[in-house]
Design a protein around this motif. Sequence first.
Motif, PDB file in Angstrom:
ATOM      1  N   GLY A 131     -13.352 -38.638  14.588  1.00  0.00           N
ATOM      2  CA  GLY A 131     -12.070 -37.961  14.605  1.00  0.00           C
ATOM      3  C   GLY A 131     -11.842 -37.074  13.395  1.00  0.00           C
ATOM      4  O   GLY A 131     -12.739 -36.851  12.570  1.00  0.00           O
ATOM      5  N   ILE A 132     -10.617 -36.597  13.272  1.00  0.00           N
ATOM      6  CA  ILE A 132     -10.262 -35.680  12.191  1.00  0.00           C
ATOM      7  C   ILE A 132     -10.124 -36.412  10.863  1.00  0.00           C
ATOM      8  O   ILE A 132     -10.587 -35.937   9.822  1.00  0.00           O
ATOM      9  N   LEU A 133      -9.480 -37.574  10.867  1.00  0.00           N
ATOM     10  CA  LEU A 133      -9.196 -38.251   9.608  1.00  0.00           C
ATOM     11  C   LEU A 133     -10.467 -38.643   8.861  1.00  0.00           C
ATOM     12  O   LEU A 133     -10.499 -38.628   7.627  1.00  0.00           O
ATOM     13  N   GLU A 185      -3.909 -30.641  16.234  1.00  0.00           N
ATOM     14  CA  GLU A 185      -2.690 -31.263  15.710  1.00  0.00           C
ATOM     15  C   GLU A 185      -2.317 -32.495  16.521  1.00  0.00           C
ATOM     16  O   GLU A 185      -1.902 -33.513  15.957  1.00  0.00           O
ATOM     17  N   ARG A 186      -2.444 -32.397  17.832  1.00  0.00           N
ATOM     18  CA  ARG A 186      -2.136 -33.565  18.664  1.00  0.00           C
ATOM     19  C   ARG A 186      -3.096 -34.712  18.355  1.00  0.00           C
ATOM     20  O   ARG A 186      -2.697 -35.878  18.304  1.00  0.00           O
ATOM     21  N   GLN A 187      -4.360 -34.381  18.170  1.00  0.00           N
ATOM     22  CA  GLN A 187      -5.339 -35.417  17.839  1.00  0.00           C
ATOM     23  C   GLN A 187      -5.036 -36.028  16.474  1.00  0.00           C
ATOM     24  O   GLN A 187      -5.098 -37.248  16.298  1.00  0.00           O
ATOM     25  N   LEU A 188      -4.713 -35.173  15.500  1.00  0.00           N
ATOM     26  CA  LEU A 188      -4.377 -35.671  14.174  1.00  0.00           C
ATOM     27  C   LEU A 188      -3.189 -36.623  14.237  1.00  0.00           C
ATOM     28  O   LEU A 188      -3.204 -37.689  13.610  1.00  0.00           O
ATOM     29  N   TYR A 189      -2.171 -36.264  15.013  1.00  0.00           N
ATOM     30  CA  TYR A 189      -1.002 -37.136  15.105  1.00  0.00           C
ATOM     31  C   TYR A 189      -1.350 -38.451  15.800  1.00  0.00           C
ATOM     32  O   TYR A 189      -0.890 -39.529  15.366  1.00  0.00           O
ATOM     33  N   ARG A 217       3.248 -35.684  19.144  1.00  0.00           N
ATOM     34  CA  ARG A 217       3.505 -34.643  18.153  1.00  0.00           C
ATOM     35  C   ARG A 217       4.780 -33.881  18.475  1.00  0.00           C
ATOM     36  O   ARG A 217       5.588 -33.577  17.589  1.00  0.00           O
ATOM     37  N   GLU A 218       4.987 -33.566  19.760  1.00  0.00           N
ATOM     38  CA  GLU A 218       6.164 -32.801  20.158  1.00  0.00           C
ATOM     39  C   GLU A 218       7.454 -33.559  19.837  1.00  0.00           C
ATOM     40  O   GLU A 218       8.460 -32.952  19.463  1.00  0.00           O
ATOM     41  N   GLU A 219       7.431 -34.876  19.975  1.00  0.00           N
ATOM     42  CA  GLU A 219       8.624 -35.673  19.680  1.00  0.00           C
ATOM     43  C   GLU A 219       8.770 -35.957  18.182  1.00  0.00           C
ATOM     44  O   GLU A 219       9.838 -36.371  17.728  1.00  0.00           O
ATOM     45  N   PHE A 220       7.694 -35.722  17.419  1.00  0.00           N
ATOM     46  CA  PHE A 220       7.781 -35.947  15.983  1.00  0.00           C
ATOM     47  C   PHE A 220       8.706 -34.938  15.314  1.00  0.00           C
ATOM     48  O   PHE A 220       9.468 -35.295  14.406  1.00  0.00           O
ATOM     49  N   TRP A 221       8.663 -33.675  15.742  1.00  0.00           N
ATOM     50  CA  TRP A 221       9.374 -32.632  15.003  1.00  0.00           C
ATOM     51  C   TRP A 221      10.886 -32.780  15.050  1.00  0.00           C
ATOM     52  O   TRP A 221      11.548 -32.560  14.016  1.00  0.00           O
ATOM     53  N   THR A 277      -5.596 -26.167  15.324  1.00  0.00           N
ATOM     54  CA  THR A 277      -5.130 -25.708  16.624  1.00  0.00           C
ATOM     55  C   THR A 277      -4.131 -26.722  17.185  1.00  0.00           C
ATOM     56  O   THR A 277      -3.963 -27.825  16.654  1.00  0.00           O
ATOM     57  N   ASP A 278      -3.461 -26.362  18.296  1.00  0.00           N
ATOM     58  CA  ASP A 278      -2.525 -27.293  18.916  1.00  0.00           C
ATOM     59  C   ASP A 278      -3.205 -28.600  19.302  1.00  0.00           C
ATOM     60  O   ASP A 278      -2.658 -29.691  19.076  1.00  0.00           O
ATOM     61  N   ASP A 279      -4.391 -28.501  19.888  1.00  0.00           N
ATOM     62  CA  ASP A 279      -5.103 -29.715  20.302  1.00  0.00           C
ATOM     63  C   ASP A 279      -5.482 -30.561  19.095  1.00  0.00           C
ATOM     64  O   ASP A 279      -5.418 -31.797  19.137  1.00  0.00           O
TER      65      ASP A 279
END
Length: 292
Positions: free
Chosen positions: A24-26, A147-151, A172-176, A143-145
């Motif tokens: 993953g990203i982390l 960011e979703r993966q990171l979240y 992610r969308e509900e985080f903001w 990218t959007d994808d």
Amino acid sequence: MRRVQASERQCPTRTEPEPPPPDGILWDVVGEVRQLLMLPSALTLQVAHPAVGAGVDEHSVFRTDPWGRGERSIQSFLLWVYGGEEGIAEGRRLRELHKNIQGVDAHGHRYHALTPAYYAWVHATGFPTYRHAQRYLGRRPYTDDEERQLYAEWLQVGRVLGIHDRDMPPTREEFWPYWRRMLAEEIEPTRVVRELTEVNTDIPPPPYGPRAVRWALRTVWPLVLPGFARFRRFMTVGLMPPDARDALGLSWTPRQERRLRRLGRVLARTLPLLPERLRFLPYARRARAARR
């Protein structure tokens, strides 16, 4: 056929949380030396909550042992991501450590460190900080994808820390909306925020290395400290998301923005050229090597 006991029917096996995945990203960002530049911004956002700020103000040793406190925080952070079973044990240890941290904040409200909303805020600050810092220290924004993966991976780390899914926005969308509400209604420039964002020249020299190295550091520290303190403040404020910076009333000029972008470009181009033994902190490097 064995008869199932009533106790077995009533007590299903408890599953341990899954740490973030090695692909993953982390795993690619948390253990790299650049993360050392990002952490002060996230830590400052954490203590911008009055309850968290009061807990750190009253119970932390960040003033008397800043280097040791920072080192322990980094080691704990690395365990959450790379530690597997060790990371899960570290999450349990931290919850136990915070059980008795309670008191009264600057507004006269009682707090407890494990109150779900406070504990979740401490964790939540990492996602927007990593997202924002990537725009400066990475080769390109996520990218959007991504960011979703990171979240999603950040939520996994939260579970390792014992944060329930109900206490964090699930996507992610509900985080903001949650983030904007916290900035508008909860966070403020607490006493600890003010200390962490000023040019502090009371920091002792790092207590690391052989005796001769420590002696040399003590000798040159009065000359080095003013520049180090200004740089620390510059990175803390600069890598903080702009809306959070505005909510805390922290100044940031166009000239500072240009300087940060230039520094970011240099780091983004040069660090990936270094071998992994120089780019990653030791624990992360060993975990990545073992995984390979």
